[in-house]
Design an enzyme around this catalytic site. Structure first.
Site, PDB file in Angstrom:
ATOM      1  N   TYR A 251      -8.614  15.396   2.505  1.00 52.11           N
ATOM      2  CA  TYR A 251      -9.268  14.731   3.630  1.00 52.11           C
ATOM      3  C   TYR A 251     -10.508  15.491   4.079  1.00 52.11           C
ATOM      4  O   TYR A 251     -10.578  16.713   3.951  1.00 52.11           O
ATOM      5  CB  TYR A 251      -8.322  14.637   4.838  1.00 52.11           C
ATOM      6  CG  TYR A 251      -7.088  13.804   4.633  1.00 52.11           C
ATOM      7  CD1 TYR A 251      -7.066  12.457   4.983  1.00 52.11           C
ATOM      8  CD2 TYR A 251      -5.919  14.363   4.115  1.00 52.11           C
ATOM      9  CE1 TYR A 251      -5.917  11.693   4.820  1.00 52.11           C
ATOM     10  CE2 TYR A 251      -4.771  13.602   3.937  1.00 52.11           C
ATOM     11  CZ  TYR A 251      -4.783  12.272   4.294  1.00 52.11           C
ATOM     12  OH  TYR A 251      -3.648  11.516   4.129  1.00 52.11           O
TER      13      TYR A 251
ATOM     14  N   LEU B 170     -12.139  10.749  10.290  1.00 56.67           N
ATOM     15  CA  LEU B 170     -11.187  11.142   9.252  1.00 56.67           C
ATOM     16  C   LEU B 170     -11.404  10.266   8.021  1.00 56.67           C
ATOM     17  O   LEU B 170     -11.420   9.036   8.121  1.00 56.67           O
ATOM     18  CB  LEU B 170      -9.743  10.984   9.753  1.00 56.67           C
ATOM     19  CG  LEU B 170      -8.634  11.369   8.765  1.00 56.67           C
ATOM     20  CD1 LEU B 170      -8.728  12.852   8.396  1.00 56.67           C
ATOM     21  CD2 LEU B 170      -7.255  11.063   9.357  1.00 56.67           C
TER      22      LEU B 170
ATOM     23  N   ASP C 296      -4.565   5.692   9.416  1.00 57.56           N
ATOM     24  CA  ASP C 296      -4.795   5.227  10.782  1.00 57.56           C
ATOM     25  C   ASP C 296      -5.990   4.282  10.810  1.00 57.56           C
ATOM     26  O   ASP C 296      -6.898   4.397   9.975  1.00 57.56           O
ATOM     27  CB  ASP C 296      -5.075   6.412  11.712  1.00 57.56           C
ATOM     28  CG  ASP C 296      -3.874   7.324  11.874  1.00 57.56           C
ATOM     29  OD1 ASP C 296      -2.740   6.841  11.716  1.00 57.56           O
ATOM     30  OD2 ASP C 296      -4.074   8.522  12.162  1.00 57.56           O
TER      31      ASP C 296
ATOM     32  N   HIS D 225       0.846  -1.201   0.000  1.00 57.95           N
ATOM     33  CA  HIS D 225       0.000   0.000   0.000  1.00 57.95           C
ATOM     34  C   HIS D 225       0.877   1.245   0.000  1.00 57.95           C
ATOM     35  O   HIS D 225       2.068   1.188   0.291  1.00 57.95           O
ATOM     36  CB  HIS D 225      -0.966   0.003   1.187  1.00 57.95           C
ATOM     37  CG  HIS D 225      -0.310   0.110   2.528  1.00 57.95           C
ATOM     38  ND1 HIS D 225       0.328   1.254   2.967  1.00 57.95           N
ATOM     39  CD2 HIS D 225      -0.190  -0.787   3.543  1.00 57.95           C
ATOM     40  CE1 HIS D 225       0.798   1.066   4.179  1.00 57.95           C
ATOM     41  NE2 HIS D 225       0.513  -0.166   4.555  1.00 57.95           N
TER      42      HIS D 225
ATOM     43  N   TYR E 126       0.275  15.491   8.633  1.00 54.07           N
ATOM     44  CA  TYR E 126      -0.480  14.719   9.622  1.00 54.07           C
ATOM     45  C   TYR E 126      -1.720  15.516  10.017  1.00 54.07           C
ATOM     46  O   TYR E 126      -1.615  16.565  10.658  1.00 54.07           O
ATOM     47  CB  TYR E 126       0.385  14.414  10.846  1.00 54.07           C
ATOM     48  CG  TYR E 126       1.438  13.372  10.579  1.00 54.07           C
ATOM     49  CD1 TYR E 126       1.155  12.019  10.728  1.00 54.07           C
ATOM     50  CD2 TYR E 126       2.711  13.740  10.147  1.00 54.07           C
ATOM     51  CE1 TYR E 126       2.118  11.056  10.463  1.00 54.07           C
ATOM     52  CE2 TYR E 126       3.678  12.784   9.879  1.00 54.07           C
ATOM     53  CZ  TYR E 126       3.372  11.442  10.041  1.00 54.07           C
ATOM     54  OH  TYR E 126       4.323  10.488   9.770  1.00 54.07           O
TER      55      TYR E 126
END
EC number: 5.4.99.25
Length: 314
Positions: free
Chosen positions: A76, A200, A48, A43, A179
């Site tokens: 995101y 998220l 997370d 991947h 992040y």
């Protein structure tokens, strides 16, 4: 006597998996690899366990070009819980601080504006970055904090979606190495109340079309459908794959005639017309434009091989 190992398939391409919540990226990878019976898969850009969304899975020779996806920008959707800070900056961690939420709409707008454009970010201790050969989250789980240097990142777009009660929803288009948990933690500190991620979702990686994302459930359904139709599962699964060179789609294409490509595939730089003056290029051959690898323009203007596709016998 041990059972003979089932021979896997040498397949090439990229699957855009819609990773489910509560599953690690590696677990998702292994499930997809088994469904496809693939010999080799990896991947690009772990999500997370709490996160969902686009996780490109590279098969076979496509793994050689996955680095170009790691370097790409991403988008995101995130929901933050205001008033609580956790040790991991998300809902999987322990609450370490609670404060009242008292900021105004003007203060929120001003705080958000400080995150737009080129900024620096200190990575979370709960990340896979390494310090002295050991991942940061391994130190964090032992209660050890190690020094981390701020890293330059770019927030191309930060959209305010809603603020209701103690929830704040944003959409973030960012560069590699960003992040989101850290952005939310830093934003909470700027607002004086603390914050952590409770939702998220990765909406996009590079220019991959979101409509090509598929779930594990859909893959399993296709396997069952293939069994019912008494056909190989590959007939239904393989059309879902993006081309193996799609991770490098941002780079220009140089097409070589077959007389030149044979030298290129043997590791030799070649001259060709129409090549850019510098930089990396995707190299194809012949009239059908078959992808054969990545090249780079050398000091003499030739296309030098950098990563080549290995062709396996059928």
């Amino acid at each position: 006597m041990s059972r003979p190992r089932r021979r896997g398939r040498d397949i090439n391409g990229v699957l855009l998996l819609d990773k489910p919540q509560g599953m690690s990226s590696n677990d998702a990878l292994q499930k997809v690899k088994r469904i496809y019976n693939a010999n080799r898969a990896g991947h690009t850009g772990a999500l997370d366990p709490l996160a969902t969304g686009m996780l490109p899975i590279c098969f076979g020779e496509a793994t050689k070009f996955s680095q170009y996806l790691l370097d790409s920008d991403k988008r995101y959707r995130v929901i933050a819980r205001l008033g609580q800070r956790t040790d991991t900056s998300d809902a999987d961690g322990q609450i370490v601080e609670e404060r009242p939420v008292t900021f105004s709409a003007e203060q929120l707008a001003a705080a958000l504006d400080t995150f737009r454009g080129d900024i620096e970010q200190i990575p979370s201790m709960y990340s896979a970055l390494k310090y002295q050969g050991k991942k940061l989250y391994e130190y964090a789980r032992q209660g050890i904090e190690v020094p981390r240097e701020a890293r330059p990142i770019t927030i191309y777009e930060l959209l305010f979606i809603r603020h209701e009660g103690n929830e704040l929803e944003l959409e973030i288009h960012c560069s590699k190495g960003t992040y989101i948990r850290t952005i939310i933690d830093d934003l909470g500190e700027k607002l004086g109340c603390g914050a952590h991620v409770i939702y998220l979702r990765r909406l996009a990686v590079s220019k991959y079309p979101v409509e090509r994302m598929v779930t594990l459930e859909h893959l399993r359904e296709l396997v069952e459908q293939a069994e019912q139709q008494d056909i190989p599962a590959a007939e239904l699964l393989d059309p879902l794959l993006m081309p193996m060179d799609s991770p490098a789609s941002d780079y220009p294409v140089v097409n070589l005639p077959l007389t030149s490509s044979v030298y290129f595939k043997n590791g030799n730089p070649v001259r060709t017309s129409g090549a850019p003056l510098e930089g990396l290029v995707r190299v194809t051959e012949g009239e059908n434009g078959k992808f054969i690898g990545m090249g780079e323009i050398d000091d003499e203007g030739r296309v030098a091989p950098r990563r080549l596709v290995v062709e396996y016998p059928a």
